[in-house]
Design a protein around this motif. Structure first.
Motif, PDB file in Angstrom:
ATOM      1  N   PHE A 164       0.852  -1.207   0.000  1.00 58.79           N
ATOM      2  CA  PHE A 164       0.000   0.000   0.000  1.00 58.79           C
ATOM      3  C   PHE A 164       0.876   1.240   0.000  1.00 58.79           C
ATOM      4  N   HIS A 165       0.397   2.287  -0.651  1.00 59.05           N
ATOM      5  CA  HIS A 165       1.067   3.595  -0.590  1.00 59.05           C
ATOM      6  C   HIS A 165       0.056   4.670  -0.956  1.00 59.05           C
ATOM      7  N   ASN A 166       0.347   5.913  -0.595  1.00 59.94           N
ATOM      8  CA  ASN A 166      -0.592   7.000  -0.849  1.00 59.94           C
ATOM      9  C   ASN A 166      -0.031   8.050  -1.810  1.00 59.94           C
ATOM     10  N   THR A 167       0.840   7.628  -2.740  1.00 55.42           N
ATOM     11  CA  THR A 167       1.408   8.597  -3.688  1.00 55.42           C
ATOM     12  C   THR A 167       0.393   9.044  -4.737  1.00 55.42           C
ATOM     13  N   GLY A 168      -0.573   8.176  -5.038  1.00 50.69           N
ATOM     14  CA  GLY A 168      -1.519   8.496  -6.104  1.00 50.69           C
ATOM     15  C   GLY A 168      -0.950   8.258  -7.485  1.00 50.69           C
ATOM     16  N   ARG A 169       0.161   7.542  -7.550  1.00 53.02           N
ATOM     17  CA  ARG A 169       0.804   7.238  -8.829  1.00 53.02           C
ATOM     18  C   ARG A 169       1.395   5.837  -8.769  1.00 53.02           C
ATOM     19  N   PRO A 170       1.740   5.258  -9.935  1.00 49.35           N
ATOM     20  CA  PRO A 170       2.281   3.894  -9.942  1.00 49.35           C
ATOM     21  C   PRO A 170       3.629   3.819  -9.223  1.00 49.35           C
ATOM     22  N   ILE A 171       3.946   2.616  -8.770  1.00 51.14           N
ATOM     23  CA  ILE A 171       5.251   2.363  -8.158  1.00 51.14           C
ATOM     24  C   ILE A 171       6.317   2.423  -9.237  1.00 51.14           C
ATOM     25  N   GLY A 172       7.400   3.146  -8.981  1.00 48.33           N
ATOM     26  CA  GLY A 172       8.471   3.276  -9.961  1.00 48.33           C
ATOM     27  C   GLY A 172       9.344   2.041 -10.006  1.00 48.33           C
ATOM     28  N   ARG A 173      10.111   1.926 -11.059  1.00 46.78           N
ATOM     29  CA  ARG A 173      11.036   0.805 -11.179  1.00 46.78           C
ATOM     30  C   ARG A 173      12.032   0.819 -10.025  1.00 46.78           C
ATOM     31  N   GLY A 174      12.319  -0.370  -9.526  1.00 54.35           N
ATOM     32  CA  GLY A 174      13.229  -0.445  -8.389  1.00 54.35           C
ATOM     33  C   GLY A 174      12.522  -0.237  -7.072  1.00 54.35           C
ATOM     34  N   ASN A 175      11.158  -0.403  -7.057  1.00 53.53           N
ATOM     35  CA  ASN A 175      10.390  -0.253  -5.821  1.00 53.53           C
ATOM     36  C   ASN A 175      10.492   1.163  -5.252  1.00 53.53           C
ATOM     37  N   ILE A 176      10.278   2.148  -6.113  1.00 56.67           N
ATOM     38  CA  ILE A 176      10.425   3.547  -5.729  1.00 56.67           C
ATOM     39  C   ILE A 176       9.065   4.235  -5.673  1.00 56.67           C
ATOM     40  N   LEU A 177       8.829   4.938  -4.573  1.00 52.38           N
ATOM     41  CA  LEU A 177       7.621   5.754  -4.417  1.00 52.38           C
ATOM     42  C   LEU A 177       8.028   7.224  -4.440  1.00 52.38           C
ATOM     43  N   THR A 178       7.236   8.049  -5.133  1.00 49.65           N
ATOM     44  CA  THR A 178       7.575   9.468  -5.264  1.00 49.65           C
ATOM     45  C   THR A 178       6.383  10.343  -4.905  1.00 49.65           C
ATOM     46  N   TRP A 179       6.635  11.311  -4.034  1.00 48.81           N
ATOM     47  CA  TRP A 179       5.646  12.320  -3.695  1.00 48.81           C
ATOM     48  C   TRP A 179       6.174  13.672  -4.187  1.00 48.81           C
ATOM     49  N   GLU A 180       5.353  14.437  -4.889  1.00 44.99           N
ATOM     50  CA  GLU A 180       5.752  15.755  -5.388  1.00 44.99           C
ATOM     51  C   GLU A 180       4.896  16.845  -4.745  1.00 44.99           C
ATOM     52  N   GLN A 181       5.490  18.026  -4.679  1.00 49.10           N
ATOM     53  CA  GLN A 181       4.772  19.184  -4.151  1.00 49.10           C
ATOM     54  C   GLN A 181       5.377  20.444  -4.771  1.00 49.10           C
ATOM     55  N   PRO A 182       4.539  21.401  -5.190  1.00 50.33           N
ATOM     56  CA  PRO A 182       5.097  22.660  -5.692  1.00 50.33           C
ATOM     57  C   PRO A 182       5.946  23.338  -4.615  1.00 50.33           C
ATOM     58  N   LEU A 183       7.031  23.943  -5.019  1.00 49.61           N
ATOM     59  CA  LEU A 183       7.910  24.611  -4.058  1.00 49.61           C
ATOM     60  C   LEU A 183       7.147  25.662  -3.262  1.00 49.61           C
ATOM     61  N   GLY A 184       6.228  26.356  -3.932  1.00 48.87           N
ATOM     62  CA  GLY A 184       5.436  27.373  -3.241  1.00 48.87           C
ATOM     63  C   GLY A 184       4.631  26.785  -2.093  1.00 48.87           C
ATOM     64  N   ASP A 185       4.024  25.625  -2.311  1.00 51.34           N
ATOM     65  CA  ASP A 185       3.259  24.969  -1.244  1.00 51.34           C
ATOM     66  C   ASP A 185       4.172  24.524  -0.109  1.00 51.34           C
ATOM     67  N   ARG A 186       5.346  24.006  -0.468  1.00 60.26           N
ATOM     68  CA  ARG A 186       6.289  23.563   0.565  1.00 60.26           C
ATOM     69  C   ARG A 186       6.756  24.746   1.402  1.00 60.26           C
ATOM     70  N   LEU A 187       6.976  25.886   0.765  1.00 60.47           N
ATOM     71  CA  LEU A 187       7.386  27.080   1.496  1.00 60.47           C
ATOM     72  C   LEU A 187       6.291  27.555   2.450  1.00 60.47           C
ATOM     73  N   ARG A 188       5.032  27.374   2.038  1.00 57.68           N
ATOM     74  CA  ARG A 188       3.909  27.774   2.889  1.00 57.68           C
ATOM     75  C   ARG A 188       3.588  26.725   3.945  1.00 57.68           C
ATOM     76  N   GLY A 189       4.293  25.600   3.906  1.00 55.43           N
ATOM     77  CA  GLY A 189       4.093  24.579   4.914  1.00 55.43           C
ATOM     78  C   GLY A 189       2.853  23.735   4.708  1.00 55.43           C
ATOM     79  N   VAL A 190       2.400  23.632   3.446  1.00 57.02           N
ATOM     80  CA  VAL A 190       1.255  22.759   3.169  1.00 57.02           C
ATOM     81  C   VAL A 190       1.632  21.335   3.571  1.00 57.02           C
ATOM     82  N   PRO A 191       0.838  20.685   4.429  1.00 55.56           N
ATOM     83  CA  PRO A 191       1.206  19.359   4.945  1.00 55.56           C
ATOM     84  C   PRO A 191       1.444  18.333   3.835  1.00 55.56           C
ATOM     85  N   LEU A 192       2.408  17.477   4.058  1.00 55.38           N
ATOM     86  CA  LEU A 192       2.712  16.400   3.129  1.00 55.38           C
ATOM     87  C   LEU A 192       2.961  15.140   3.948  1.00 55.38           C
TER      88      LEU A 192
END
Length: 249
Positions: A164-192
């Motif tokens: 299970f994972h909550n990335t909202g995207r397929p699992i990458g090759r090599g068993n990799i999960l990726t979460w993305e966030q706009p830099l602006g949201d990260r600067l504003r502290g939008v929870p991740l």
């Protein structure tokens, strides 16, 4: 841990060769965690100096990076900085740091990772990983208009099959999960929140077990064939002796 560190080193080298970018997308700040089932991990951070200063509240010189200062910043009890390097992309200086972490559940003790709270526990027949990335440093007064549209990424490289994972995207090759966030949201502290559930047996262990079992089966088959060939040869020799005997009389 040693194998995972070698993999992390190889990926970090590729990132540096690509000018501090992912093979697929470019990020202003990216954090890769190569997790082991014992809770240890190797973490690689690649970030522009501007983004690092704004997100973590550091004051590194963008024109000339002090690697010793970067090393000192990422060093904490239980953490060992393996390498610090720099690159340039789009006229901006990037820094690349590789850190060995003894226990990801204590990584928030490091100023570099203090914004994260990590839980990693076994629940029944699975390991559950949760990482809550909180507010960034106060970037007030910092002009980031040139990079505010860039992306931030958190990646998790897991050692066993993901259930299970909550990335909202397929699992990458090599068993990799990726979460993305706009830099602006990260600067504003939008929870991740990063969450994953995985099996208790590592893929490496299962691969080695399968390889070992296959080798044993091959050796057993070869031994059986060799025994059959030797036996058939002995039977043939006995038959020839039986045929020659009466003719000699």
């Amino acid at each position: 841990m040693r194998i995972r560190a070698l993999v992390a080193c190889a990926i970090a080298a590729i990132a540096m060769a690509c000018g501090g970018t992912s093979l697929f997308r470019q990020y202003e700040y990216e954090e890769d965690m190569f997790l082991s089932l014992d809770g240890s991990a190797t973490i690689t951070v690649s970030a522009s100096i501007d983004a690092l200063n704004a997100l973590r509240g550091t004051h590194f010189d963008r024109s000339r990076v002090d690697r010793d200062a970067v090393r000192a910043y990422f060093t904490a009890p239980g953490d060992s900085v393996r390498s610090v390097s720099t690159s340039r992309r789009s006229g901006r200086r990037f820094v690349h740091v590789r850190v060995d972490v003894a226990d990801v559940r204590k990584m928030s003790a490091s100023p570099a990772f203090a914004w994260s709270k990590v839980q990693f526990d076994r629940e029944d027949d699975a390991y559950v990983f949760k990482q809550a990335v909180g507010p960034s440093a106060d970037a007030a007064g910092t002009d980031l208009s040139a990079i505010s549209g860039e992306l931030v990424a958190f990646r998790l490289h897991l050692p066993s099959k993901i259930e299970f994972h909550n990335t909202g995207r397929p699992i990458g090759r090599g068993n990799i999960l990726t979460w993305e966030q706009p830099l602006g949201d990260r600067l504003r502290g939008v929870p991740l929140t990063l969450e994953a559930r995985m099996q208790t047996q590592s893929i490496l262990y299962r691969t080695l077990w399968l390889f070992g079992s296959t080798m044993i089966a091959v050796v057993a088959l070869f031994a059986a064939i060799l025994w059959w060939v030797v036996r058939e040869g002995q039977v043939g020799q006995v038959g020839q002796v039986g045929q020659v005997g009466p003719m000699g009389k």
